[in-house]
Design an enzyme around this catalytic site. Structure first.
Site, PDB file in Angstrom:
ATOM      1  N   HIS A 125       1.564  -5.613  -1.986  1.00  0.00           N
ATOM      2  CA  HIS A 125       1.989  -4.563  -1.051  1.00  0.00           C
ATOM      3  C   HIS A 125       1.115  -4.493   0.193  1.00  0.00           C
ATOM      4  O   HIS A 125       1.605  -4.245   1.288  1.00  0.00           O
ATOM      5  CB  HIS A 125       2.045  -3.201  -1.743  1.00  0.00           C
ATOM      6  CG  HIS A 125       0.743  -2.703  -2.266  1.00  0.00           C
ATOM      7  ND1 HIS A 125       0.138  -3.236  -3.370  1.00  0.00           N
ATOM      8  CD2 HIS A 125      -0.075  -1.700  -1.832  1.00  0.00           C
ATOM      9  CE1 HIS A 125      -0.996  -2.590  -3.607  1.00  0.00           C
ATOM     10  NE2 HIS A 125      -1.156  -1.662  -2.681  1.00  0.00           N
ATOM     11  N   ASP A 126      -0.179  -4.703   0.042  1.00  0.00           N
ATOM     12  CA  ASP A 126      -1.087  -4.591   1.193  1.00  0.00           C
ATOM     13  C   ASP A 126      -1.594  -5.942   1.673  1.00  0.00           C
ATOM     14  O   ASP A 126      -2.665  -6.025   2.285  1.00  0.00           O
ATOM     15  CB  ASP A 126      -2.278  -3.699   0.827  1.00  0.00           C
ATOM     16  CG  ASP A 126      -1.940  -2.223   0.951  1.00  0.00           C
ATOM     17  OD1 ASP A 126      -0.956  -1.884   1.640  1.00  0.00           O
ATOM     18  OD2 ASP A 126      -2.665  -1.402   0.348  1.00  0.00           O
TER      19      ASP A 126
ATOM     20  N   LYS B 261      -3.055  -6.380   5.147  1.00  0.00           N
ATOM     21  CA  LYS B 261      -4.358  -5.837   5.546  1.00  0.00           C
ATOM     22  C   LYS B 261      -5.376  -6.923   5.827  1.00  0.00           C
ATOM     23  O   LYS B 261      -6.445  -6.648   6.391  1.00  0.00           O
ATOM     24  CB  LYS B 261      -4.886  -4.903   4.453  1.00  0.00           C
ATOM     25  CG  LYS B 261      -4.205  -3.541   4.438  1.00  0.00           C
ATOM     26  CD  LYS B 261      -4.859  -2.620   3.418  1.00  0.00           C
ATOM     27  CE  LYS B 261      -4.239  -1.232   3.453  1.00  0.00           C
ATOM     28  NZ  LYS B 261      -4.859  -0.336   2.448  1.00  0.00           N
TER      29      LYS B 261
ATOM     30  N   HIS C  92       0.218  -3.280   9.180  1.00  0.00           N
ATOM     31  CA  HIS C  92      -0.021  -4.172   8.032  1.00  0.00           C
ATOM     32  C   HIS C  92       1.247  -4.483   7.234  1.00  0.00           C
ATOM     33  O   HIS C  92       1.350  -5.581   6.680  1.00  0.00           O
ATOM     34  CB  HIS C  92      -1.159  -3.641   7.144  1.00  0.00           C
ATOM     35  CG  HIS C  92      -0.781  -2.564   6.187  1.00  0.00           C
ATOM     36  ND1 HIS C  92      -0.889  -1.230   6.487  1.00  0.00           N
ATOM     37  CD2 HIS C  92      -0.296  -2.617   4.908  1.00  0.00           C
ATOM     38  CE1 HIS C  92      -0.505  -0.518   5.448  1.00  0.00           C
ATOM     39  NE2 HIS C  92      -0.133  -1.330   4.476  1.00  0.00           N
TER      40      HIS C  92
ATOM     41  N   HIS D 244       6.857  -0.418   1.685  1.00  0.00           N
ATOM     42  CA  HIS D 244       6.200   0.526   0.780  1.00  0.00           C
ATOM     43  C   HIS D 244       5.586   1.726   1.486  1.00  0.00           C
ATOM     44  O   HIS D 244       5.057   2.630   0.825  1.00  0.00           O
ATOM     45  CB  HIS D 244       5.135  -0.187  -0.079  1.00  0.00           C
ATOM     46  CG  HIS D 244       3.906  -0.592   0.664  1.00  0.00           C
ATOM     47  ND1 HIS D 244       3.878  -1.649   1.546  1.00  0.00           N
ATOM     48  CD2 HIS D 244       2.639  -0.085   0.662  1.00  0.00           C
ATOM     49  CE1 HIS D 244       2.666  -1.784   2.046  1.00  0.00           C
ATOM     50  NE2 HIS D 244       1.895  -0.840   1.531  1.00  0.00           N
ATOM     51  N   HIS D 245       5.665   1.789   2.823  1.00  0.00           N
ATOM     52  CA  HIS D 245       5.235   2.982   3.556  1.00  0.00           C
ATOM     53  C   HIS D 245       6.408   3.710   4.202  1.00  0.00           C
ATOM     54  O   HIS D 245       6.209   4.637   4.996  1.00  0.00           O
ATOM     55  CB  HIS D 245       4.192   2.619   4.626  1.00  0.00           C
ATOM     56  CG  HIS D 245       2.816   2.414   4.064  1.00  0.00           C
ATOM     57  ND1 HIS D 245       2.061   3.442   3.530  1.00  0.00           N
ATOM     58  CD2 HIS D 245       2.064   1.287   3.938  1.00  0.00           C
ATOM     59  CE1 HIS D 245       0.901   2.958   3.109  1.00  0.00           C
ATOM     60  NE2 HIS D 245       0.881   1.660   3.345  1.00  0.00           N
TER      61      HIS D 245
ATOM     62  N   ASP E 258       1.593   3.171  -5.535  1.00  0.00           N
ATOM     63  CA  ASP E 258       0.439   3.028  -4.640  1.00  0.00           C
ATOM     64  C   ASP E 258      -0.169   4.383  -4.312  1.00  0.00           C
ATOM     65  O   ASP E 258      -1.398   4.536  -4.277  1.00  0.00           O
ATOM     66  CB  ASP E 258       0.895   2.309  -3.371  1.00  0.00           C
ATOM     67  CG  ASP E 258      -0.259   1.969  -2.444  1.00  0.00           C
ATOM     68  OD1 ASP E 258      -1.355   1.650  -2.949  1.00  0.00           O
ATOM     69  OD2 ASP E 258      -0.063   2.009  -1.211  1.00  0.00           O
TER      70      ASP E 258
END
Length: 396
Positions: A250-251, A254, A279, A303-304, A332
């Site tokens: 998911h990240d 980053k 990101h 996911h955000h 998350d």
């Protein structure tokens, strides 16, 4: 042997070849188990609807370095798998040795009929392992056996052909044995490839988390939370498995965000917020267009996003947000609340549940999360607590 039976044998062999060809063509894009394709092969052999195929088939393989054959008996009726036994273990030094007493132990393929070996069909039964006889469930009148060699040695035994078992039946069984042996070898190799694939994903995910605290454990926990949500939604097992290792990506974006921003203890300014909000886009770009990474890519980019459309980067709303992204968002957020960060202390499970019920200065549960997922979360929140505690390390 009649011309009709010869032609039937040929058709069955051709169908086995077709299955092998289809499996090889699909090997790069289809996930399968050895048993799944073996069952398909068995069905093809028995499309004679009982006119030529056996009533039961025992498929077993040797464990590495031991003398035990482990496998299952399949009941085949009208070309379909009607029933399969629990796993049966046959010791090749005792049970199978007795069984081999009526056959030439040096031959790869053997055809046996009771009238050629015993005075009565009742005496013939004494040669077979009890576990096999119990599941065959009928008097065994004949069989054809083929020993599978190679990396996965084993045996395939077909019981109770109509009339007498013949050399033509043996030819078909030989083809079936080759297909099944190849399938198990290929599926073993694919499992090894799958392990390497997942290890590579995990390595990339760990690299992306390295700048933040709780390296490694966060991504493991998010995988487990996402898998628990997906499984309890009743989603297909394949989807649950994929999301349970894709969630950790998911990240991944980053990795392109400066560590000074990720680790900043004071509030981020607008420019820094704009950078960190990129990101998800970076993550989608990093994961590329591989079909195998489709779910991971969905998760990275979405996911955000928020249920009410107030999220980023694309302001998606409701079910326009991919399901995988909605699942991982909730997972998350729970882990972020429970974890220590440079800008905040960790919350207890009860405190995190309070945020999911009532919100806080950053989170509005009813606006941010899929309502059905939020309802499910409250039903299984104890699982989240156990997952966190199991992989908390020194984070508490």
């Amino acid at each position: 042997m009649s011309q009709e039976l010869c032609e039937m044998s040929l058709r069955q062999t051709q169908e086995l070849l077709k299955l092998t060809d289809e499996a090889l063509q699909e090997i790069c894009c289809k996930r399968f188990t050895g048993e799944e394709l073996s069952v398909k092969a068995l069905q093809m052999v028995l499309k004679g609807k009982g006119k030529r195929g056996p009533a039961s088939v025992f498929v077993a393989f040797n464990g590495k370095g031991d003398s035990v054959l482990r496998g299952r008996v399949f009941h085949l009726r009208d070309g379909e798998i009607a029933e399969r036994s629990e796993e049966i273990a046959v010791n090749t030094l005792t049970d199978y040795a007795t069984f081999a007493g009526i056959i030439d132990t040096h031959a790869d393929v053997v055809v046996s009929n009771w009238s050629d070996s015993c005075e009565s069909v009742e005496n013939y039964q004494d040669f077979f392992p009890n576990a096999v006889k119990a599941f065959v469930g009928d008097v065994i009148r004949n069989f054809v056996t083929y020993r599978i060699s190679g990396e996965m040695p084993g045996v395939i035994i077909a019981f109770n052909y109509p009339g007498r078992a013949t050399d033509y039946d043996a030819d078909v069984l030989r083809g079936l044995a080759v297909v099944i042996g190849s399938v198990f070898t290929i599926s073993d190799q694919m499992r090894e490839t799958e392990k390497a694939f997942i290890y590579t994903i995990e390595a990339l995910a760990r690299a992306c988390e390295a700048a933040e605290e709780d390296t490694g454990r966060h991504i493991i926990r998010v995988n487990r939370y996402a898998g628990a949500l997906a499984a309890n939604m009743g989603l297909p097992a394949d989807y649950v498995e994929v999301i349970a290792y894709s969630a950790q990506m998911h990240d991944v974006g980053k990795i392109k965000v400066p560590a000074a921003i990720l680790l900043k203890e004071s509030p981020l300014d607008k420019q820094e917020l704009d950078i960190i909000k990129m990101h998800p886009v970076y993550g989608e770009q990093i994961l590329g267009d591989s079909p195998r990474l489709r779910i991971a890519r969905e998760i990275a980019i979405s996911h955000h996003e928020n249920w009410d459309g107030s999220g980023y980067p694309n302001g998606l709303r409701g079910e326009d947000i991919p399901l995988s992204g909605r699942i991982v968002k909730l997972a998350d957020v729970y882990d972020a609340l429970r974890s220590r960060r440079s800008y905040k202390p960790p919350l207890s499970h009860a405190e995190a549940i309070g945020v999911f019920r009532d919100g806080d200065h950053r989170i509005n549960p009813r606006n941010h999360f899929d309502p059905s997922l939020l309802t499910l979360f409250f039903k299984i929140e104890h699982m989240f607590e156990k997952i966190y505690d199991s992989f908390a390390g020194d984070n508490l």
